[in-house]
Design a protein around this motif. Structure first.
Motif, PDB file in Angstrom:
ATOM      1  N   GLN A   6       1.108  -1.289  -0.181  1.00 42.29           N
ATOM      2  CA  GLN A   6       0.024  -0.158   0.129  1.00 42.29           C
ATOM      3  C   GLN A   6       0.923   1.137   0.016  1.00 42.29           C
ATOM      4  OE1 GLN A   6      -2.246  -0.373   3.569  1.00 42.29           O
ATOM      5  NE2 GLN A   6      -3.760  -1.581   2.580  1.00 42.29           N
ATOM      6  N   LYS A   7       0.707   2.162  -1.004  1.00 41.18           N
ATOM      7  CA  LYS A   7       1.377   3.390  -0.903  1.00 41.18           C
ATOM      8  C   LYS A   7       0.537   4.543  -0.646  1.00 41.18           C
ATOM      9  CE  LYS A   7       3.040   7.161  -3.151  1.00 41.18           C
ATOM     10  NZ  LYS A   7       1.928   8.336  -3.948  1.00 41.18           N
ATOM     11  N   TYR A   8       0.916   5.299   0.317  1.00 40.40           N
ATOM     12  CA  TYR A   8       0.333   6.534   0.685  1.00 40.40           C
ATOM     13  C   TYR A   8       1.041   7.862   0.218  1.00 40.40           C
ATOM     14  CZ  TYR A   8      -2.497   3.341   3.430  1.00 40.40           C
ATOM     15  OH  TYR A   8      -3.757   2.239   3.737  1.00 40.40           O
ATOM     16  N   ARG A 150      10.456  13.582  -9.000  1.00 43.84           N
ATOM     17  CA  ARG A 150       9.249  13.955  -8.334  1.00 43.84           C
ATOM     18  C   ARG A 150       8.089  12.892  -8.764  1.00 43.84           C
ATOM     19  NH1 ARG A 150       9.158  18.651  -5.874  1.00 43.84           N
ATOM     20  NH2 ARG A 150       7.660  17.831  -4.739  1.00 43.84           N
ATOM     21  N   GLY A 151       7.317  12.440  -7.252  1.00 46.58           N
ATOM     22  CA  GLY A 151       6.531  11.620  -7.526  1.00 46.58           C
ATOM     23  C   GLY A 151       7.042  10.096  -7.396  1.00 46.58           C
ATOM     24  N   GLY A 152       8.308   9.941  -6.964  1.00 41.78           N
ATOM     25  CA  GLY A 152       9.133   8.777  -7.081  1.00 41.78           C
ATOM     26  C   GLY A 152       8.368   7.712  -6.172  1.00 41.78           C
ATOM     27  N   SER A 153       7.713   7.909  -5.052  1.00 44.80           N
ATOM     28  CA  SER A 153       7.073   6.989  -4.280  1.00 44.80           C
ATOM     29  C   SER A 153       6.370   6.104  -4.700  1.00 44.80           C
ATOM     30  CB  SER A 153       6.454   7.720  -3.010  1.00 44.80           C
ATOM     31  OG  SER A 153       7.156   8.488  -2.318  1.00 44.80           O
ATOM     32  N   ASP A 154       5.711   6.303  -5.897  1.00 38.52           N
ATOM     33  CA  ASP A 154       4.924   5.602  -6.841  1.00 38.52           C
ATOM     34  C   ASP A 154       5.815   4.258  -7.147  1.00 38.52           C
ATOM     35  OD1 ASP A 154       2.617   7.135  -6.219  1.00 38.52           O
ATOM     36  OD2 ASP A 154       3.229   8.252  -8.373  1.00 38.52           O
ATOM     37  N   THR A 155       6.930   4.943  -7.937  1.00 36.25           N
ATOM     38  CA  THR A 155       7.826   3.823  -8.318  1.00 36.25           C
ATOM     39  C   THR A 155       8.278   2.993  -7.345  1.00 36.25           C
ATOM     40  OG1 THR A 155       8.330   5.422 -10.170  1.00 36.25           O
ATOM     41  CG2 THR A 155      10.016   3.672  -9.518  1.00 36.25           C
ATOM     42  N   ALA A 208      -0.169  13.583 -16.166  1.00 35.93           N
ATOM     43  CA  ALA A 208      -1.156  13.168 -15.132  1.00 35.93           C
ATOM     44  C   ALA A 208      -0.475  12.424 -13.917  1.00 35.93           C
ATOM     45  CB  ALA A 208      -2.176  12.115 -15.871  1.00 35.93           C
ATOM     46  N   LYS A 209      -0.098  13.293 -13.234  1.00 35.35           N
ATOM     47  CA  LYS A 209       0.808  12.954 -11.855  1.00 35.35           C
ATOM     48  C   LYS A 209       0.164  12.043 -10.917  1.00 35.35           C
ATOM     49  CE  LYS A 209      -0.318  16.792  -8.763  1.00 35.35           C
ATOM     50  NZ  LYS A 209       0.482  17.433  -7.668  1.00 35.35           N
ATOM     51  N   VAL A 210      -0.875  11.459 -11.282  1.00 37.18           N
ATOM     52  CA  VAL A 210      -1.459  10.570 -10.484  1.00 37.18           C
ATOM     53  C   VAL A 210      -0.705   9.150 -10.247  1.00 37.18           C
ATOM     54  CG1 VAL A 210      -3.074   9.557 -12.190  1.00 37.18           C
ATOM     55  CG2 VAL A 210      -3.724   9.622  -9.931  1.00 37.18           C
TER      56      VAL A 210
HETATM   57 MG    MG Z   1       2.416  11.599  -6.484  1.00 38.63          MG
END
Ligand code: MG
Ligand code: ADP
Ligand code: ASP
Length: 406
Positions: A6-8, A150-155, A208-210
């Motif tokens: 799970q990623k928050y 940026r946004g790297g936690s998704d990765t 789409a940075k989602v």
């Molecule tokens: Mg993000």
């Protein structure tokens, strides 16, 4: 028993109450019989605050040291989340990138993951603990702290899910799924129940940075079932999965907007072989990625070359171009950071023609001037003046029948 990651994201861990909510959700998943790995981002606004501190000291900071600073945001949230899980009667163990270990290359600020040695995670899970992992950060072979962009936690989350062969990766954010376009820009955006990896890849690469684009690449490569859900509701969210026949009936699945690109035009480039190779080779040497490229028809042996780069790379690009134009005896370099890229995406474009023309017509009817165009098999992108960005998104969303029925 299944294994879930799970990623928050930042908003979901934005304050102490929200961190307690994350702890509740993780414990609930554990109680439901799953083994749980939680990946967290920094608290919302924190990474920007840290970057501002860095840039308050230097416009061109040492990249290794910048990563040392910006990686700290996630250290705070893994500690707080683990404390919250503990306080609610669960068991947790936090892991920084180097403890996991998430090994990356040494491209500071946009490092790529090379491998994950997940022994520590498995050890924690075996003891019945929830493993709480810092998103966004890694460590290179020499032990330097790196960050993934940026946004790297998704990765981080998807790469871990692939490495430990998780049954699902759930990305919890502040919207309840993937929409036909950014719901914060177009109120008529519609939530999708499912979207193909490929379409999501295009949408993500188009701003789409989602989901960070690399997270989708990894999910597609390792076939990780990927869910986008809200941390504030129990909506089932959107499943990102393999394409099926039904998906091809829809011409355009989504509209994306990217305001993070700047346009660079090099005037009077001598019209000789090797010029583009020299310009883009020099940019590549500094790890600057180029997106749209347009070259004009040459006039009197000279041509203009226009391309876009991420705004964060603009200063570096200007430094590189200063040297290159001198070498090539090319003309002045102009930059414009007030542009935006709007794109339409859909696997249905493979089998239908005339989609691009319809897009250009829609933009022209709104009086929007197109500065550059690029296409792929399932996408058309137009660079336009930034002030028309939202108008363009809404017009295209309507034109391709994506609006919610009022
Ligand atoms: Mg993000
Ligand atoms: P997090 O901090 O949880 O990682 P982000 O801000 O990175 O969240 O990503 C979520 C945001 O992505 C949403 O608030 C929304 O504004 C934006 N977004 C852009 N395009 C889309 C889309 N097609 N569907 C859903 N959200 C989108
Ligand atoms: N904290 C990092 C950022 O703001 C990583 C992330 O949120 O995914 O970009």
């Amino acid at each position: 028993m299944s294994l879930i990651v799970q990623k928050y994201g930042g908003t979901s861990v934005g304050d102490v109450e929200r961190i307690k909510n994350v702890a509740r959700r993780a414990i609930a998943a554990k109680k439901a019989g799953h083994q749980v790995v939680v990946v967290v981002s920094a608290m919302s606004g924190e990474t920007n605050r840290l970057l501002k501190l860095v840039h308050g000291i230097s416009e061109r900071p040492n990249e290794r040291e910048q990563d040392v600073v910006v990686a700290t945001g996630e250290q705070v949230t893994i500690g707080l989340t683990s404390i919250a899980i503990d306080a609610q009667g669960g068991k947790a163990r936090s892991f920084m990138g180097h403890q996991c270990r998430i090994v990356t290359d040494s491209t500071f600020s946009k490092a790529r993951i090379k491998r994950i040695d997940a022994d520590g995670i498995f050890e924690a899970l075996k003891k019945g603990e929830i493993a709480v992992i810092a998103g966004f950060q890694g460590v290179d072979e020499e032990g330097n702290v790196t960050t993934l962009g940026r946004g790297g936690s998704d990765t981080t989350a998807v790469a871990i899910a692939a490495a430990i062969k998780a049954d699902a990766c759930e990305i919890y954010t502040d919207v309840d799924g993937v929409y036909t376009t950014d719901p914060n820009v177009a109120p008529k955006a519609r939530k999708l129940d499912r979207i193909s990896y490929e379409e999501m890849l295009e949408l993500a690469s188009l701003g789409a940075k989602v989901l960070q684009i690399r997270s989708v690449e990894i999910a597609m490569k390792f076939k990780v079932p990927l869910w986008v859900k809200s941390s504030f509701s129990d909506d089932p969210g959107t499943l990102v999965c393999e394409e099926d026949e039904e998906m091809e009936d829809i011409l355009v699945s989504g509209v994306a907007l990217d305001r993070n690109e700047a346009r660079v035009s090099v005037r009077d480039v001598p019209d000789q072989p090797g010029m583009a190779a020299k310009i883009f080779g020099a940019l590549d040497e500094r790890a600057i990625s180029v997106d749209l490229i347009v070259q004009n028809t040459p006039v009197k042996g000279k041509t203009d070359l226009t391309f876009t780069v991420g705004k964060a790379d603009l200063l570096k690009t200007q430094d590189v171009m200063k040297k290159v134009v001198k070498q090539l005896k090319a003309g002045p370099v102009e930059v414009d950071d007030q542009c935006a890229k709007v794109s339409i995406v859909g696997v249905g474009m493979r089998t239908h023609s005339g989609v691009a023309a319809r897009m250009f017509k829609t933009l022209s009817a709104e009086g929007v001037n197109i500065l550059a165009i690029s296409t792929s098999e399932i996408r058309v992108s137009c660079l336009i003046p930034g002030k028309y960005a939202e108008l363009a998104v809404r017009a295209l969303h309507s034109e391709f029948g994506l609006d919610t029925k009022a």
